[in-house]
Design a protein around this motif. Structure first.
Motif, PDB file in Angstrom:
ATOM      1  N   LEU A  59     -12.810  95.138  17.577  1.00  0.00           N
ATOM      2  CA  LEU A  59     -12.646  95.624  16.220  1.00  0.00           C
ATOM      3  C   LEU A  59     -12.584  94.429  15.285  1.00  0.00           C
ATOM      4  O   LEU A  59     -11.773  93.523  15.473  1.00  0.00           O
ATOM      5  N   ASP A  60     -13.452  94.449  14.292  1.00  0.00           N
ATOM      6  CA  ASP A  60     -13.612  93.296  13.420  1.00  0.00           C
ATOM      7  C   ASP A  60     -13.735  93.761  11.979  1.00  0.00           C
ATOM      8  O   ASP A  60     -14.351  94.792  11.708  1.00  0.00           O
ATOM      9  N   LEU A  61     -13.185  93.001  11.074  1.00  0.00           N
ATOM     10  CA  LEU A  61     -13.239  93.348   9.657  1.00  0.00           C
ATOM     11  C   LEU A  61     -14.660  93.356   9.106  1.00  0.00           C
ATOM     12  O   LEU A  61     -14.971  94.092   8.184  1.00  0.00           O
ATOM     13  N   GLU A  62     -15.519  92.540   9.659  1.00  0.00           N
ATOM     14  CA  GLU A  62     -16.881  92.398   9.138  1.00  0.00           C
ATOM     15  C   GLU A  62     -17.908  93.291   9.835  1.00  0.00           C
ATOM     16  O   GLU A  62     -19.009  93.463   9.344  1.00  0.00           O
ATOM     17  N   GLU A 121      -9.669  87.931  16.291  1.00  0.00           N
ATOM     18  CA  GLU A 121      -8.523  87.039  16.101  1.00  0.00           C
ATOM     19  C   GLU A 121      -7.932  87.171  14.700  1.00  0.00           C
ATOM     20  O   GLU A 121      -6.714  87.232  14.532  1.00  0.00           O
ATOM     21  N   LEU A 122      -8.774  87.245  13.691  1.00  0.00           N
ATOM     22  CA  LEU A 122      -8.300  87.376  12.316  1.00  0.00           C
ATOM     23  C   LEU A 122      -7.535  88.682  12.122  1.00  0.00           C
ATOM     24  O   LEU A 122      -6.456  88.705  11.531  1.00  0.00           O
ATOM     25  N   LEU A 123      -8.073  89.763  12.630  1.00  0.00           N
ATOM     26  CA  LEU A 123      -7.412  91.058  12.514  1.00  0.00           C
ATOM     27  C   LEU A 123      -6.092  91.067  13.284  1.00  0.00           C
ATOM     28  O   LEU A 123      -5.085  91.597  12.798  1.00  0.00           O
ATOM     29  N   LEU A 124      -6.084  90.468  14.443  1.00  0.00           N
ATOM     30  CA  LEU A 124      -4.849  90.376  15.230  1.00  0.00           C
ATOM     31  C   LEU A 124      -3.771  89.637  14.446  1.00  0.00           C
ATOM     32  O   LEU A 124      -2.625  90.072  14.375  1.00  0.00           O
ATOM     33  N   LYS A 174     -12.880 101.360   3.797  1.00  0.00           N
ATOM     34  CA  LYS A 174     -14.121 102.125   3.855  1.00  0.00           C
ATOM     35  C   LYS A 174     -14.377 102.819   2.518  1.00  0.00           C
ATOM     36  O   LYS A 174     -15.488 102.794   1.997  1.00  0.00           O
ATOM     37  N   ASP A 175     -13.335 103.413   1.955  1.00  0.00           N
ATOM     38  CA  ASP A 175     -13.486 104.073   0.660  1.00  0.00           C
ATOM     39  C   ASP A 175     -13.843 103.074  -0.432  1.00  0.00           C
ATOM     40  O   ASP A 175     -14.698 103.334  -1.273  1.00  0.00           O
TER      41      ASP A 175
END
Length: 117
Positions: free
Chosen positions: A22-25, A78-81, A106-107
């Motif tokens: 799972l990644d922000l990008e 790693e960033l999300l963690l 998302k919105d």
């Protein structure tokens, strides 16, 4: 026949059943969520993703909660963690925080893309 609660102890590599990080990008929250939730249902621990009013003090519940938390942690970038890692939270609190973060983003992204068009 083993009880469902014994199953999570046998998982050594969650990445074999939830291969997405799972990644922000990546915009992969929906796919990641479906894989993760399906895995939890299959192993009889989906209740750990539901927000409980009180934090249970049962030792077995806490052990399974720690396993589900580690599954969550290892499937995050790693960033999300670093963004969601906090002390003394339950797996359901992490699950909710991730949902809130990705659903809110998302919105906002839909509005941004709509404005760009």
């Amino acid at each position: 026949m083993s009880k469902p609660v014994e199953k999570p102890y046998g998982i050594t590599n969650i990445k074999s059943v939830v291969p997405l990080t799972l990644d922000l990008e990546q915009l992969n929250y929906d796919a990641w969520r479906e894989l993760f939730q399906t895995h939890n249902i299959g192993y009889g621990v989906s209740g750990h993703l539901v927000i409980a009013k009180d934090k249970p003090t049962d030792e077995e519940w806490n052990r399974i909660n720690s396993i589900v938390k580690s599954w969550l942690y290892v499937t995050l970038s790693e960033l999300l963690l670093q963004m969601i890692l906090k002390r003394n939270v339950t797996s359901s609190q992490i699950w909710k925080n991730l949902k809130d973060h990705f659903r809110d983003n998302k919105d906002a992204k839909v509005i941004q893309l709509d404005n760009e068009l």
